[in-house]
Design a protein around this motif. Sequence first.
Motif, mmCIF file in Angstrom:
data_model
loop_
_atom_site.group_PDB
_atom_site.id
_atom_site.type_symbol
_atom_site.label_atom_id
_atom_site.label_comp_id
_atom_site.label_asym_id
_atom_site.label_seq_id
_atom_site.Cartn_x
_atom_site.Cartn_y
_atom_site.Cartn_z
ATOM 1 N N THR A 21 0.827 -1.223 0.000
ATOM 2 C CA THR A 21 0.000 0.000 0.000
ATOM 3 C C THR A 21 0.861 1.273 0.000
ATOM 4 O OG1 THR A 21 -0.285 0.327 2.389
ATOM 5 C CG2 THR A 21 -1.778 -1.242 1.308
ATOM 6 N N TYR A 22 0.201 2.386 -0.181
ATOM 7 C CA TYR A 22 0.878 3.681 -0.198
ATOM 8 C C TYR A 22 -0.123 4.765 0.189
ATOM 9 C CZ TYR A 22 -1.462 3.848 -4.756
ATOM 10 O OH TYR A 22 -2.412 3.811 -5.769
ATOM 11 N N GLU A 23 0.422 5.921 0.542
ATOM 12 C CA GLU A 23 -0.412 7.096 0.775
ATOM 13 C C GLU A 23 -0.346 7.998 -0.455
ATOM 14 O OE1 GLU A 23 -0.137 8.633 5.112
ATOM 15 O OE2 GLU A 23 1.806 7.664 4.715
ATOM 16 N N ARG A 24 -1.346 8.878 -0.581
ATOM 17 C CA ARG A 24 -1.383 9.809 -1.711
ATOM 18 C C ARG A 24 -1.091 11.236 -1.220
ATOM 19 N NH1 ARG A 24 -4.509 8.373 -6.498
ATOM 20 N NH2 ARG A 24 -4.830 10.626 -6.689
ATOM 21 N N CYS A 25 -0.617 12.066 -2.155
ATOM 22 C CA CYS A 25 -0.363 13.474 -1.837
ATOM 23 C C CYS A 25 -1.664 14.276 -1.726
ATOM 24 C CB CYS A 25 0.507 14.118 -2.925
ATOM 25 S SG CYS A 25 2.094 13.319 -3.185
ATOM 26 N N ASP A 26 -2.692 13.837 -2.451
ATOM 27 C CA ASP A 26 -3.891 14.663 -2.590
ATOM 28 C C ASP A 26 -5.113 14.130 -1.833
ATOM 29 O OD1 ASP A 26 -4.018 12.426 -4.162
ATOM 30 O OD2 ASP A 26 -4.855 13.426 -5.915
#
Length: 467
Positions: free
Chosen positions: A452-457
């Motif tokens: 998984t990852y996080e998003r900037c927006d």
Amino acid sequence: MLNTIGVIGLGVMGSNIALNMANKGEHVAVYNYTRDLTDQLVQKLDGQAITPYYQIQDFFQSLETPRKIFVMVTAGKAIDSVIGSLIPFLEKGDVIMDGGNSHYEDTARRYDDLKSNGIGYLGIGISGGEVGALTGPSIMPGGDKDVYEKAAPILTKIAAQVEGDPCCTYIGPKGAGHFVKIVHNGIEYADMQLIAEAYTFLREKLHLSVEEIAEIFETWNQGELKSYLIEITAEILRKKDELTGLPLIDVILDKTGQKGTGKWTSIQAIDNGIPTSIITESLFARYLSSLKEERINAENILSGPEMDPQNLDKHLWIEYIRQALYMGKVCAYAQGFTQYKMTSELYGLDLPLKDIALIFRGGCIIRAEFLNVISQTYQEQPDLANLLIAPYFAEKVKEYQIGLRKVVCEGVVSGISFPCLSASLSYYDSYRKGTSAASLLQAQRDYFGAHTYERCDLAGVFHTIWQ
């Protein structure tokens, strides 16, 4: 008259600590498990109030209560052995002080064991080598504050003094004192390696003689690079070998030793996700230096870049290397103090960063002119994330980065290894970038492992079906 303090372990450091205490007016009982070291210390005495004992029972009975016992033996099992031999004689309120280079986790364990029996235990970082032990070291005590107060009158008396203040302050609970000492040693490793790389550039690229380089270091020690390590480097380079008449530096084998404290600094940082790349590169440089035979063999097999002879402007490049060394040192200290800050927050140690910088100004190996600035910085900004963004240092590195960049680039194209100078530049450039290629690493991790990852927006955690 009963003795005010006892010292166990009479090697060079223990003997000098005992002499220091006696020279400052204490009545000191001394004991060593083998008689020879005790006898050697007795031969050095010149009227000091030091009384040798050859039986542990006699040593104990000679001490005023609550007893204060300073142990200066090899870190590890030897400390546990000494403590085990002392326990039958100890009473509630007595204080044991470990002045060796113990691992802070071992210190915390010993603290817990002794506290349960009402015995005070201080893990005390000592920096300054054998000269500092005798004339005044930097002292980093950790343990219970009330236990420290029992020993403080003696510890502050024997510490180095700068501008009327002792280079000794209460560091924090349990193993905090020894933790601060191991990171001090990590900074020391980096500082030494940076100086060695500056020396390498002056000698291999500018083709300066050892005598000329000694003069440069002596000059640098009059300015903002002023420090103990710069000072002794100039003295080392002036030393002649009595057998050959050559500069002694040219007959010393290029294999660096180490006793583990730098390794502990890096391991602790890695375990807790703290970036100490310069410190760790200095450790790896020592490991690589130990492969002397392999390096000699590789020299005959592996080639470096083919270089056209060039004459560099010596005055210009001496200034560049001065700037590079200063900036590298700032980055190394920034990493060390960041390790203090992050570890303090992680474990609730409440480390006094401004005071740590102050006690490093005298006695210790990494004492340097800009420690006053570091202390003042943390006085004004106790929650500062990194020394690099403090106004004073931010302005300095803005000015000096050109020197570091030029020296590192010249080293790269010339085939000269600069592990710590290049790590300093990488650290600086990585830290100053608000956006990095770590997004690609996160994408890769999610691709092959669904991490998984996080998003900037958008808030939240995401996963992509990549195939």
